[in-house]
Design an enzyme around this catalytic site. Structure first.
Site, mmCIF file in Angstrom:
data_model
loop_
_atom_site.group_PDB
_atom_site.id
_atom_site.type_symbol
_atom_site.label_atom_id
_atom_site.label_comp_id
_atom_site.label_asym_id
_atom_site.label_seq_id
_atom_site.Cartn_x
_atom_site.Cartn_y
_atom_site.Cartn_z
ATOM 1 N N HIS A 307 0.852 -1.192 0.000
ATOM 2 C CA HIS A 307 0.000 0.000 0.000
ATOM 3 C C HIS A 307 0.885 1.238 0.000
ATOM 4 O O HIS A 307 1.845 1.326 0.761
ATOM 5 C CB HIS A 307 -0.898 -0.021 1.245
ATOM 6 C CG HIS A 307 -1.624 1.267 1.511
ATOM 7 N ND1 HIS A 307 -1.273 2.141 2.527
ATOM 8 C CD2 HIS A 307 -2.681 1.835 0.883
ATOM 9 C CE1 HIS A 307 -2.085 3.168 2.524
ATOM 10 N NE2 HIS A 307 -2.942 3.023 1.538
ATOM 11 N N GLU A 337 1.741 -0.110 -5.627
ATOM 12 C CA GLU A 337 0.792 0.972 -5.866
ATOM 13 C C GLU A 337 1.503 2.244 -6.311
ATOM 14 O O GLU A 337 2.574 2.582 -5.798
ATOM 15 C CB GLU A 337 -0.002 1.255 -4.585
ATOM 16 C CG GLU A 337 -1.062 2.316 -4.786
ATOM 17 C CD GLU A 337 -1.874 2.564 -3.530
ATOM 18 O OE1 GLU A 337 -2.853 3.311 -3.615
ATOM 19 O OE2 GLU A 337 -1.509 2.025 -2.470
ATOM 20 N N ASP A 339 0.371 6.219 -6.937
ATOM 21 C CA ASP A 339 -0.622 7.303 -6.899
ATOM 22 C C ASP A 339 -0.167 8.421 -7.829
ATOM 23 O O ASP A 339 0.846 9.080 -7.560
ATOM 24 C CB ASP A 339 -0.757 7.853 -5.474
ATOM 25 C CG ASP A 339 -1.592 6.941 -4.592
ATOM 26 O OD1 ASP A 339 -2.317 6.121 -5.151
ATOM 27 O OD2 ASP A 339 -1.499 7.050 -3.365
ATOM 28 N N HIS A 351 2.780 10.877 -5.419
ATOM 29 C CA HIS A 351 2.819 11.236 -4.003
ATOM 30 C C HIS A 351 1.447 10.974 -3.403
ATOM 31 O O HIS A 351 0.516 10.563 -4.095
ATOM 32 C CB HIS A 351 3.248 12.702 -3.809
ATOM 33 C CG HIS A 351 2.146 13.707 -4.026
ATOM 34 N ND1 HIS A 351 1.706 14.559 -3.036
ATOM 35 C CD2 HIS A 351 1.391 13.976 -5.121
ATOM 36 C CE1 HIS A 351 0.736 15.327 -3.511
ATOM 37 N NE2 HIS A 351 0.539 15.002 -4.767
ATOM 38 N N LYS A 435 -3.306 -2.431 -13.245
ATOM 39 C CA LYS A 435 -4.609 -2.406 -12.579
ATOM 40 C C LYS A 435 -5.113 -0.962 -12.571
ATOM 41 O O LYS A 435 -4.451 -0.060 -12.054
ATOM 42 C CB LYS A 435 -4.498 -2.934 -11.161
ATOM 43 C CG LYS A 435 -5.749 -2.764 -10.314
ATOM 44 C CD LYS A 435 -5.483 -3.143 -8.876
ATOM 45 C CE LYS A 435 -6.487 -2.609 -7.900
ATOM 46 N NZ LYS A 435 -6.669 -1.171 -7.897
ATOM 47 N N SER A 621 -11.947 -3.084 -4.803
ATOM 48 C CA SER A 621 -11.125 -2.535 -3.720
ATOM 49 C C SER A 621 -11.997 -2.177 -2.521
ATOM 50 O O SER A 621 -13.032 -1.526 -2.684
ATOM 51 C CB SER A 621 -10.370 -1.292 -4.194
ATOM 52 O OG SER A 621 -9.366 -1.656 -5.110
ATOM 53 N N ILE A 752 19.814 -9.966 35.085
ATOM 54 C CA ILE A 752 19.754 -11.035 34.096
ATOM 55 C C ILE A 752 18.281 -11.316 33.802
ATOM 56 O O ILE A 752 17.437 -11.284 34.692
ATOM 57 C CB ILE A 752 20.455 -12.289 34.636
ATOM 58 C CG1 ILE A 752 21.942 -11.990 34.823
ATOM 59 C CG2 ILE A 752 20.267 -13.470 33.700
ATOM 60 C CD1 ILE A 752 22.698 -13.079 35.534
#
Length: 998
Positions: A307, A337, A339, A351, A435, A621, A752
């Protein structure tokens, strides 16, 4: 490495006869030797040991810095003229006592050397064997030097005691002194030289558990012959086709003693080396390679998905970098992905929109993907394009994709064999699938652009989180960014000191609330002195950050679970004070033909656009919020849908810290593309990594047959009654070199550690549980538990087994390390579980896996089974069509559906921090469900009366109800407010149902 008594005497003799430090000094000074090569007379070279004692080098050499042999790569050192090269130079008059051969590397390459005198050969042979035994490796030298406080090269008994504390060992002082005296053999009594310390360390490191195991198969001898070793492999390790040659090969490879090799026996050292090797790791070595059938349709596989791949950190302020694409692709990710947004000079950029994340050029991203897509494996890469660009820049995107990817986009030669099925990963090797949106078929082929739905613009940031930069003369962007960054870093730092295994250890709601309130206070003075027009900026910029809390409260009152990721009005829209989204997302967008034509098998669709016409190639989605609700209420229908189409699940937009959700519930219902934030380490990514390691980490894992065909209710107490169950019997024997917790407040100055082991099963709700051993006080070096934990697993194909080591503390527990392995990748027998990221830390276990046959009565496992069937909750009513699962209509609820009301979990529930007390011996196993699914999203509220005395949640049994065609999907799948009548009906059914522990 470990020694028995005879070995210790022999080693002591060697140390006295050939002081190791003298050997090391001679080797580091360098020795001229003849290097024999096939077909040549030999080359005179200066061979020397490097200053760190990690590799042998020689000069002169054309290889320059590459002319070296790493000590750890040395397989064995043989004396005399034994190698094939020496045999080829039989005419040479070489003294055998001056000759030796170093075998190294994966292909057993030989380095054949001749010294000028026997003393030099003996020095090098002794020194190399000493280094190979690990006695004076860099870590041991460093440990010795750290313990030697006054730097005199000697350790007294007090320095040894301090060293034991540092090594997490708490042996009785009498025992330490006894071993000290046995190792102190020189004239200078009362102190240990480095050589003597090495002997002492060997004594301390003797693995009692492995020694007893060897004795049990060797008829009480201190070694195993070939027949005894073969019996051990067959009986304990469950290995088939164990041959004599295989056993001899292991002896040659792992045995240290030359005498044992000549006699074809395996001593305690060799046995320890073998048991600690990858051959005896808990993970099946066959699963390091692709071993599953890769010729099934894409929808039959889980696909490793990322993602917002470009981000290096949080979702608001972090840097976008092309290197992230290279990293995730090399990590095995196969769905990435991108963007896309309009950039300057007509160049599209990548971005996170409406945030302060940095921008990178789309062209650079595509070039990086093209370079790294198929370096690790050739299985197809899915490029998830989130398109926010104008038509002009969309054409530029399509141009770059075609120019840079070239034939990788050409799918004309791919043949799935059936037009109604998606192609297989095997047939798509070396291909990149785009996609994205596709123009509707009713548009003519000559149409260069058209309108498409924008309802599923999946990863655009939520309106509540958008930074709308409309600056006036008031607050500057720098002020806003500076404050947000400071607050974000503060809260992330706070989360890092919490329990690393706590699924609710970081609350984005708290982050939003704190950011909003803090910003208002920070800018109040500035806002007060500005005129109203100027001070409006800070409200428009950050005002929406406070909306989430109000929305939660509003939806809780109305029992509405409308999707937080969709730009929809609250279901109580007719009431006064209803909550409206600011800046409602547009429903349609313009799409150019060039970009549309690149989409073949992965067409992004909105839920309302799904038509059950038998076609394939759609990708639906869902945000984790909405997907969770569908899984809770329509799991079987969702499973059926995922048998033909692809579904992508992505994190909630409110996870601005880039945290991750639990992927298991979505894998259980067959969702293929469960996208996680790869830049965020932690529990969820560890589950994801464990899942995909089980098929060579190629990014594709075959879904279980039960999920690919047919259906079952994952929330049932006996989801697969016709299938045998697996019984996992884990004997937690011991631990080795467990360090102090990395985030221990006291660091090395602390006590310890008091370790205990927790084992967690993560899978179907009925399988989710955990159990733990007792605490061993004051021993992190070699704690012994010798405890057995037993688990029953209904669907092992989906289950993960998680080993965790904790340091018990009176006020809680500290995380030491973990290892997560798919159940299907477990190997039976005596195995070491190496903790991830820790070089030597491990747990020694014995694994037994049994099958449980026989029909389990549904009435015993789930007393509500018969009642539910009498109420009519039959399979035929549950399995409605795909169109009914996702479509939206405008009609009202039925009382039947309102009975499954899903309520918001309170903010208090979200920020609860799991605490751990001392595990008591005999403590009952904790049963969980999809525990992590409660994080940051709507979940089913559990009635208080269903908590047992230990506070463990128990889920009420329920059936799946059919949705009448008159009920809109928004209200059916995401369940709106309930009527009083439905609440009464729900209450009646709840009384009839008997709770089932999850």
């Amino acid at each position: 490495m470990c020694f028995n008594g005879a070995d210790l005497e022999l080693l002591t003799f060697i140390l006295i006869s050939f002081p190791v430090e003298r050997c090391m000094s001679v080797m580091q000074s360098g020795t001229q030797m003849i290097k024999l090569k096939s077909g040549t007379k030999g080359l005179v070279r200066l061979f020397y040991l490097d200053e760190h004692r990690t590799c042998i080098r020689w000069r002169p050499s054309r290889k320059s810095e590459k002319a070296k042999i790493i000590i750890d790569s040395i397989y064995k050192v043989t004396e005399g003229r034994q190698s094939e090269i020496f045999h080829r130079h039989a005419e040479g008059n070489f003294d055998p006592s001056c000759c030796f051969t170093i075998y190294h590397g994966n292909h057993m390459e030989s380095l054949d050397l001749i010294t000028s005198n026997p003393e030099e050969a003996r020095t090098w042979i002794t020194g190399l064997k000493y280094l190979m035994a690990g006695i004076s490796d860099e870590d041991s030298l460093q440990t010795f030097e750290e313990a030697d406080k006054n730097g005199d090269g000697l350790l007294n008994i007090e320095e040894i005691h301090q060293l034991m504390h540092k090594l997490n060992v708490n042996l009785p002082r009498r025992k330490v002194r006894q071993m000290f005296q046995e190792a102190d053999t020189d004239e200078n009594q009362g102190t240990l030289t480095f050589e003597e310390f090495s002997v002492f360390y060997k004594m301390m490191s003797l693995r009692r558990d492995l020694y007893l195991l060897l004795l049990s198969y060797s008829d009480k001898k201190d070694h195993l012959n070939v027949e005894e070793f073969a019996q051990f492999l067959k009986v304990e390790q469950k290995m088939n086709n164990v041959t004599t040659d295989y056993c001899l090969d292991i002896i040659r490879k792992f045995e240290v003693s030359e005498e044992n090799k000549e006699q074809n026996v395996l001593g305690i050292e060799g046995f320890t080396n073998f048991m600690r090797s990858p051959a005896c790791d808990i993970f099946n070595p066959l699963h390091c390679e692709v071993h599953q059938d890769m010729d099934q349709p894409l929808c039959n596989y889980y696909i490793a998905s990322s993602h917002n791949t470009y981000l290096t950190g949080d979702q608001l302020l972090s840097q976008s970098k092309v290197e992230m694409y290279a990293r995730v692709l090399q990590d095995g990710c196969r769905c990435i992905e991108v963007d896309c947004w309009d950039g300057a000079d007509g160049e599209p950029v990548v971005h996170h929109g409406y945030t302060l994340t940095s921008k990178i050029l789309f062209k650079d991203v595509v070039e990086t993907i093209n370079k790294h897509a198929f370096v690790k494996n050739e299985f197809p890469v899915i490029l998830s394009i989130e398109n926010h660009c104008s038509i002009q820049q969309q054409n530029k995107i399509a141009q770059y994709l075609k120019e840079i990817f070239g034939d990788k986009l050409d799918l004309s030669s791919v043949n799935s064999g059936d037009s109604r099925q998606l192609p297989s990963p095997q047939s798509l090797k070396g291909k990149i699938l785009v996609k994205g949106k596709k123009l509707p078929y009713h548009l003519g082929a000559d149409a260069e652009e058209g309108e498409v739905s924008d309802e599923d613009s999946a990863d655009e940031i939520e309106d509540d989180c958008k930074l709308k930069l409309c600056y006036s003369n008031g607050t500057t962007e720098h002020q806003i960014e500076s404050f947000i960054r400071k607050k974000l870093e503060s809260l992330i730092k706070e989360s890092q000191i919490r329990d690393k295994e706590d699924p609710d250890s970081f609350t984005v709601t708290a982050l939003l609330k704190a950011t909003h309130e803090g910003l208002n206070v920070n800018l109040k003075q500035n806002s007060d002195i500005k005129e109203s027009g100027k001070k409006s900026h800070s409200r428009s910029l950050m005002g929406n950050f406070g909306k989430h809390k109000k929305a939660v409260k509003s939806r809780s009152k109305s029992h509405s679970t409308s999707d937080d990721e969709e730009s929809q009005q609250n279901s109580t829209g007719k009431e006064a004070g209803q909550l409206h989204r600011l800046g409602r997302r547009r429903k349609t967008m313009k799409l150019c033909r060039a970009l549309s034509d690149l989409v073949v098998y992965t067409n992004s669709v909105a839920a309302q656009d799904i038509i059950d016409d038998g076609t394939t190639g759609n990708v639906l989605s869902f945000s984790e919020t909405r997907a969770h609700q569908v899984v809770q209420q329509k799991a079987e229908q969702f499973m059926l849908y995922n048998q033909k189409q692809l579904t992508r699940i992505y994190p909630s937009a409110y996870r601005i810290d880039s945290s991750n959700f639990n992927p298991l519930p979505y894998w259980t219902t067959g969702c293929q593309l469960v996208a996680l934030n790869y830049q965020s380490d932690g529990r969820m990514m560890q589950l994801n990594q464990a899942k995909f390691r089980m098929n060579g980490n190629c990014g594709y894992v075959l879904k279980p047959q039960q999920i690919c065909k047919g259906t079952f209710n994952p929330f049932s107490a006996d989801p697969l009654p016709a299938n045998p169950k697996k019984q996992l019997i884990l004997k937690i024997i011991s631990g080795q070199q467990l360090p102090k917790p990395p985030d221990s407040m006291l660091g090395d100055r602390g006590e310890i550690i008091d370790p205990f082991v927790e084992v967690e099963i993560i899978g179907l709700p009925v399988d989710c549980c955990k159990d733990q051993t007792r605490v061993v006080d004051d021993n992190g070096f070699n704690p012994v538990w010798e405890e057995t934990l037993t688990f029953t697993i209904h669907m092992p194909e989906i289950a993960l087994v998680r080993f965790l080591v904790w340091d018990h503390d009176p006020i809680g527990r500290d995380f030491v390390g973990q290892r997560t392995v798919a159940f299907s990748s477990l190997v039976p027998g005596y195995r070491h579980v190496y903790l991830e990221g820790l070089t030597e830390a491990s747990i020694f276990v014995h694994i037994t896996i049994n099958e449980i046959y026989g029909k389990w009565s549904p009435l015993i496992l789930n007393p509500s089974y018969t009642i539910l069937h009498f109420l009519g909750a039959t399979k035929s009513r549950q399995l409605i069509g795909f169109r009914g699962l996702f479509h939206k209509n405008s009609k009202h609820h039925s009382a039947e559906n309102n009975g499954h009301c899903v309520r918001k979990r309170s903010i208090g529930d979200r920020i609860l921090r799991r605490t751990a007390s001392a595990p008591a011996k005999g403590r009952k196993k904790s049963k969980m469900g999809f525990q992590e699914t409660t994080e940051f999203k709507d979940s089913v509220s559990e009635p208080s009366e269903l908590k047992d005395k230990e506070g463990v949640l128990r889920r009420t049994a329920r059936s799946l109800q059919a949705r009448p065609s008159s009920v809109p999907v928004d209200k059916y799948l995401l369940v709106g407010s309930s009527s009083p009548e439905s609440e009464k009906l729900k209450g009646a059914k709840r009384k009839e149902s008997t709770s089932v522990q999850i």
